[in-house]
Enzyme design. Sequence first.
Site, PDB file in Angstrom:
ATOM      1  N   LYS A  37       0.851  -1.182   0.000  1.00  0.00           N
ATOM      2  CA  LYS A  37       0.000   0.000   0.000  1.00  0.00           C
ATOM      3  C   LYS A  37       0.892   1.240   0.000  1.00  0.00           C
ATOM      4  O   LYS A  37       2.022   1.131   0.509  1.00  0.00           O
ATOM      5  CB  LYS A  37      -0.961   0.036   1.179  1.00  0.00           C
ATOM      6  CG  LYS A  37      -0.379  -0.216   2.567  1.00  0.00           C
ATOM      7  CD  LYS A  37       0.771   0.546   3.117  1.00  0.00           C
ATOM      8  CE  LYS A  37       0.672   2.036   3.294  1.00  0.00           C
ATOM      9  NZ  LYS A  37       1.936   2.604   3.877  1.00  0.00           N
ATOM     10  N   TYR A  63      -4.711   4.187   5.757  1.00  0.00           N
ATOM     11  CA  TYR A  63      -5.247   3.320   6.817  1.00  0.00           C
ATOM     12  C   TYR A  63      -6.528   3.906   7.413  1.00  0.00           C
ATOM     13  O   TYR A  63      -7.424   3.170   7.826  1.00  0.00           O
ATOM     14  CB  TYR A  63      -4.212   3.129   7.942  1.00  0.00           C
ATOM     15  CG  TYR A  63      -3.050   2.256   7.541  1.00  0.00           C
ATOM     16  CD1 TYR A  63      -3.184   0.872   7.518  1.00  0.00           C
ATOM     17  CD2 TYR A  63      -1.824   2.807   7.185  1.00  0.00           C
ATOM     18  CE1 TYR A  63      -2.125   0.060   7.147  1.00  0.00           C
ATOM     19  CE2 TYR A  63      -0.759   1.999   6.818  1.00  0.00           C
ATOM     20  CZ  TYR A  63      -0.909   0.625   6.801  1.00  0.00           C
ATOM     21  OH  TYR A  63       0.135  -0.181   6.429  1.00  0.00           O
TER      22      TYR A  63
HETATM   23  P1  NAD Z   1      12.277   1.970   2.547  1.00  0.00           P
HETATM   24  O1  NAD Z   1      12.742   3.299   2.094  1.00  0.00           O
HETATM   25  O2  NAD Z   1      12.740   1.464   3.869  1.00  0.00           O
HETATM   26  O3  NAD Z   1      12.661   0.860   1.454  1.00  0.00           O
HETATM   27  C1  NAD Z   1      12.540   1.112   0.073  1.00  0.00           C
HETATM   28  C2  NAD Z   1      13.478   0.170  -0.675  1.00  0.00           C
HETATM   29  O4  NAD Z   1      13.383   0.470  -2.074  1.00  0.00           O
HETATM   30  C3  NAD Z   1      14.946   0.371  -0.278  1.00  0.00           C
HETATM   31  O5  NAD Z   1      15.548  -0.878  -0.124  1.00  0.00           O
HETATM   32  C4  NAD Z   1      15.551   1.101  -1.475  1.00  0.00           C
HETATM   33  O6  NAD Z   1      16.916   0.790  -1.686  1.00  0.00           O
HETATM   34  C5  NAD Z   1      14.694   0.562  -2.618  1.00  0.00           C
HETATM   35  N1  NAD Z   1      14.672   1.435  -3.803  1.00  0.00           N
HETATM   36  C6  NAD Z   1      14.791   1.013  -5.071  1.00  0.00           C
HETATM   37  N2  NAD Z   1      14.733   2.029  -5.925  1.00  0.00           N
HETATM   38  C7  NAD Z   1      14.585   3.141  -5.191  1.00  0.00           C
HETATM   39  C8  NAD Z   1      14.482   4.520  -5.517  1.00  0.00           C
HETATM   40  N3  NAD Z   1      14.498   4.953  -6.791  1.00  0.00           N
HETATM   41  N4  NAD Z   1      14.323   5.405  -4.517  1.00  0.00           N
HETATM   42  C9  NAD Z   1      14.281   4.987  -3.229  1.00  0.00           C
HETATM   43  N5  NAD Z   1      14.383   3.681  -2.850  1.00  0.00           N
HETATM   44  C10 NAD Z   1      14.541   2.773  -3.824  1.00  0.00           C
HETATM   45  O7  NAD Z   1      10.686   1.986   2.474  1.00  0.00           O
HETATM   46  P2  NAD Z   1       9.679   1.031   3.248  1.00  0.00           P
HETATM   47  O8  NAD Z   1       9.267   1.676   4.516  1.00  0.00           O
HETATM   48  O9  NAD Z   1      10.189  -0.344   3.266  1.00  0.00           O
HETATM   49  O10 NAD Z   1       8.401   1.141   2.262  1.00  0.00           O
HETATM   50  C11 NAD Z   1       8.330   0.403   1.058  1.00  0.00           C
HETATM   51  C12 NAD Z   1       6.861   0.224   0.660  1.00  0.00           C
HETATM   52  O11 NAD Z   1       6.213  -0.534   1.671  1.00  0.00           O
HETATM   53  C13 NAD Z   1       6.074   1.531   0.529  1.00  0.00           C
HETATM   54  O12 NAD Z   1       5.163   1.432  -0.516  1.00  0.00           O
HETATM   55  C14 NAD Z   1       5.341   1.642   1.865  1.00  0.00           C
HETATM   56  O13 NAD Z   1       4.141   2.368   1.769  1.00  0.00           O
HETATM   57  C15 NAD Z   1       5.096   0.188   2.183  1.00  0.00           C
HETATM   58  N6  NAD Z   1       4.996  -0.078   3.629  1.00  0.00           N
HETATM   59  C16 NAD Z   1       3.967  -0.829   4.074  1.00  0.00           C
HETATM   60  C17 NAD Z   1       3.832  -1.097   5.417  1.00  0.00           C
HETATM   61  C18 NAD Z   1       2.701  -1.968   5.905  1.00  0.00           C
HETATM   62  O14 NAD Z   1       2.539  -2.077   7.113  1.00  0.00           O
HETATM   63  N7  NAD Z   1       1.943  -2.593   5.025  1.00  0.00           N
HETATM   64  C19 NAD Z   1       4.761  -0.583   6.331  1.00  0.00           C
HETATM   65  C20 NAD Z   1       5.816   0.171   5.843  1.00  0.00           C
HETATM   66  C21 NAD Z   1       5.924   0.427   4.490  1.00  0.00           C
END
Ligand code: NAD
Length: 381
Positions: free
Chosen positions: A137, A234
């Site tokens: 999401k 959410y």
């Molecule tokens: P994050 O920034 O911790 O991780 C993102 C990952 O994408 C990193 O490993 C990064 O290296 C990679 N990446 C690849 N190309 C990229 C670019 N061009 N720019 C930036 N990063 C790049 O983010 P996250 O918190 O893990 O979130 C990732 C996804 O998961 C989002 O869509 C977020 O909304 C979702 N999320 C969902 C929940 C849930 O509870 N369902 C919780 C947190 C995040």
Amino acid sequence: MSALTRRGFLEKLGAGSVAASLPLLLPSVHAATAPYNGPKLNVALCGLGNYARMLAEGLQASQYCRLAGVVTGHADKAAAWQQQYQLPPQNIYNYNNFDGIAHNPNIDVVYIVLPNFLHKPFTIRAAQAGKHVITEKPMATTAADCEAMIAACNKAGVQLAVGYRMHFEPTQQEIMRLGQQKAFGPVRYLEAGLGYKTYNLADANDMVDINDDTQWRLHKTKAGGGPLMDLGVYCVQAARYVLGEEPVAVTAQFGPVHHAQRFTQVEESITWQMQFPGGAAANCTSSYGFNIDKLYASADDGYFELSPALSHGPFTGKTSAGILNIPPINQQASQLDAMAQYIINKQPMPAHINGSEGLRDIRIIEAIYKAAQTGGVVKLV
Ligand code: NAD
């Protein structure tokens, strides 16, 4: 928690008269108690950031799927994950050679955990490679992108699910039931808020470079928006799944703003109101500037509330009949197990977790942004 245990718990609560059946929106998978010994689905996590870690733990705990591969742009992360999870080298991909996954029979599902703007291209690439897709999401940064993702998965004949973990979490399932089955009469008014203060106001050096990849949430084209996209989704979900209705009109206001230098592209905070066809109203807020994590629903004959409500939990709260304190579960494992069963059993992903649900939320979010920008009422019909 099994259906039986949960029922016993609710009866103890004094809400037993309304506890006899499972929530309306939910699949029946949680009623199953026998351990599963069949073949597991092989899942590749695409994007190895913070949330991928939680999903990896969920996959370790899952009965129906396992972590079989990863897709990452960082060779060092690939090596670390390969070693930690004993992944075969042929199941490790980067963003360039990812399409070769089409020739890998040992990956069934690609789970996209990338920044929001990458959900669309990687969903389409995974679908074209013949893999089922779960995307995090918010489903995408625009409704048009959601539509393209649905079309690509339909064309490829693969399943598409959105990572709506709350639909498989027992406290959320309970508030769905309380609301939709009108356990305390019809809900007339609902409040939902989710916000995380992501900076220290006292720190004068708290400036960020929004082109830094780790700050993609502050970048409009990468995140699609600010806290509304990330956290407000959410609140939109909660209002919809408590009421079991779709909003017909929204109004919205940006603010408060305390750190304008940081929030040059996306909102720092936003509050919005949703009108529902049954006459209920919801007032919601989400923010990167202040902390909030609560839900309150006022019904004709009582109320229910949670705090923590919409984060990762554990969720606790009370109703006018007593406390609401259902033991926490591994939310990621529960979500993955439910979604995997649809794929294993070749049943279509149900509407409450598939691409159409993600699209519905993004359409509402787009309407909320339009309302905040124009100051008017935006109708959703
Ligand atoms: P994050 O920034 O911790 O991780 C993102 C990952 O994408 C990193 O490993 C990064 O290296 C990679 N990446 C690849 N190309 C990229 C670019 N061009 N720019 C930036 N990063 C790049 O983010 P996250 O918190 O893990 O979130 C990732 C996804 O998961 C989002 O869509 C977020 O909304 C979702 N999320 C969902 C929940 C849930 O509870 N369902 C919780 C947190 C995040």
